[in-house]
Design an enzyme around this catalytic site. Structure first.
Site, PDB file in Angstrom:
ATOM      1  N   CYS A  88       6.989   3.829  -9.426  1.00  0.00           N
ATOM      2  CA  CYS A  88       5.713   4.299  -9.973  1.00  0.00           C
ATOM      3  C   CYS A  88       5.956   5.334 -11.072  1.00  0.00           C
ATOM      4  O   CYS A  88       6.538   4.997 -12.095  1.00  0.00           O
ATOM      5  CB  CYS A  88       4.801   4.796  -8.860  1.00  0.00           C
ATOM      6  SG  CYS A  88       3.057   4.928  -9.370  1.00  0.00           S
ATOM      7  N   HIS A 195       4.491  -0.006  -5.730  1.00  0.00           N
ATOM      8  CA  HIS A 195       5.155   0.767  -4.673  1.00  0.00           C
ATOM      9  C   HIS A 195       5.833  -0.194  -3.698  1.00  0.00           C
ATOM     10  O   HIS A 195       5.152  -0.798  -2.855  1.00  0.00           O
ATOM     11  CB  HIS A 195       4.132   1.626  -3.919  1.00  0.00           C
ATOM     12  CG  HIS A 195       3.658   2.807  -4.695  1.00  0.00           C
ATOM     13  ND1 HIS A 195       4.295   4.033  -4.648  1.00  0.00           N
ATOM     14  CD2 HIS A 195       2.625   2.961  -5.548  1.00  0.00           C
ATOM     15  CE1 HIS A 195       3.672   4.885  -5.426  1.00  0.00           C
ATOM     16  NE2 HIS A 195       2.649   4.256  -5.995  1.00  0.00           N
ATOM     17  N   GLU A 197       7.466   0.528  -1.105  1.00  0.00           N
ATOM     18  CA  GLU A 197       7.289   1.027   0.265  1.00  0.00           C
ATOM     19  C   GLU A 197       5.927   0.669   0.841  1.00  0.00           C
ATOM     20  O   GLU A 197       5.715   0.780   2.057  1.00  0.00           O
ATOM     21  CB  GLU A 197       7.505   2.546   0.310  1.00  0.00           C
ATOM     22  CG  GLU A 197       6.396   3.389  -0.251  1.00  0.00           C
ATOM     23  CD  GLU A 197       6.424   3.542  -1.766  1.00  0.00           C
ATOM     24  OE1 GLU A 197       5.679   4.391  -2.297  1.00  0.00           O
ATOM     25  OE2 GLU A 197       7.195   2.810  -2.438  1.00  0.00           O
TER      26      GLU A 197
END
Length: 215
Positions: A88, A195, A197
């Protein structure tokens, strides 16, 4: 293998660390994950991850406020060729500059600018927040096993615009008020606007690929 996740006050450090730990465990990568702002640990790491959420200028200021961290990153990544992943705003900081409430210098590892998303259609809201599909622009080890049209999770109002001649760095895009860089890579340096994650299977696959990547 030591993986250093750089701690400079960004809000998604722990979730990034947990996702990389899971990717390492499920891929048998045998990695030790460290969240750190110690320049010695960063310089010695086998892989470096720079997460980021928020404004370009704030993240840049947070990074510069950690004595020796940028220098350690530069030594490890630019001189020793250690694999690097920006997430990001961590990817956006690779740019030459960010244009957000003024112009702010980036790391300038991949020439380009970070600009605000400017929809022509007022129905398209900024920030871009949610799941979008990925278009694979060219094959890359980080995208192995990720099919065109795979979904990834985005939260951002600004996007990376490569400088002329740097378009070959773009390995994946998505569509939101136009074409947006979703992932880029140049030699041992890579980044994702989305992202990993938060991107479930797609994100874990990319992180596992990063742990195996030998640029």
């Amino acid at each position: 293998m030591d993986v250093a996740i750089i701690d400079y006050g960004s809000g998604n450090l722990r979730s990034a660390a947990k996702a990389i730990e899971r990717a390492a465990r499920e891929s048998d990568a045998g990695a030790t994950i460290r969240v750190t702002d110690d320049p010695r640990a960063i310089a010695a790491a086998d892989r470096i991850v720079l997460p980021g959420v928020g404004a370009f200028a704030d993240c840049r200021a947070g990074l510069l406020a950690r004595p020796g961290v940028v220098e350690a990153m530069t030594e490890a990544v630019q001189r020793r060729g250690r694999p690097f992943l920006g997430i990001c705003v961590g990817m956006q900081l690779l740019a030459s500059r960010g244009i957000e409430f003024g112009t702010h210098e980036g790391l300038d590892w991949i020439a380009g600018e970070v600009r605000r998303i400017e929809p022509v259609d007022p129905a398209i809201k900024v920030p871009h927040m949610g799941w979008n599909t990925l278009a694979i622009e060219r094959g890359h080890a980080l995208l192995a096993g990720i099919a065109p049209g795979a979904h990834a999770y985005f939260v951002h109002s600004y996007h990376f615009v490569p400088a002329p001649g740097q378009e070959s760095c773009v390995i994946a895009t998505t569509e939101y008020a136009g074409t947006v860089v979703a992932a880029l890579a140049r030699r041992n340096v890579a980044g994702t606007q989305f992202h990993p994650e938060k991107s479930q299977e797609t994100g874990l696959r990319l992180l596992a690929n990063f742990l195996r990547w030998s640029p």
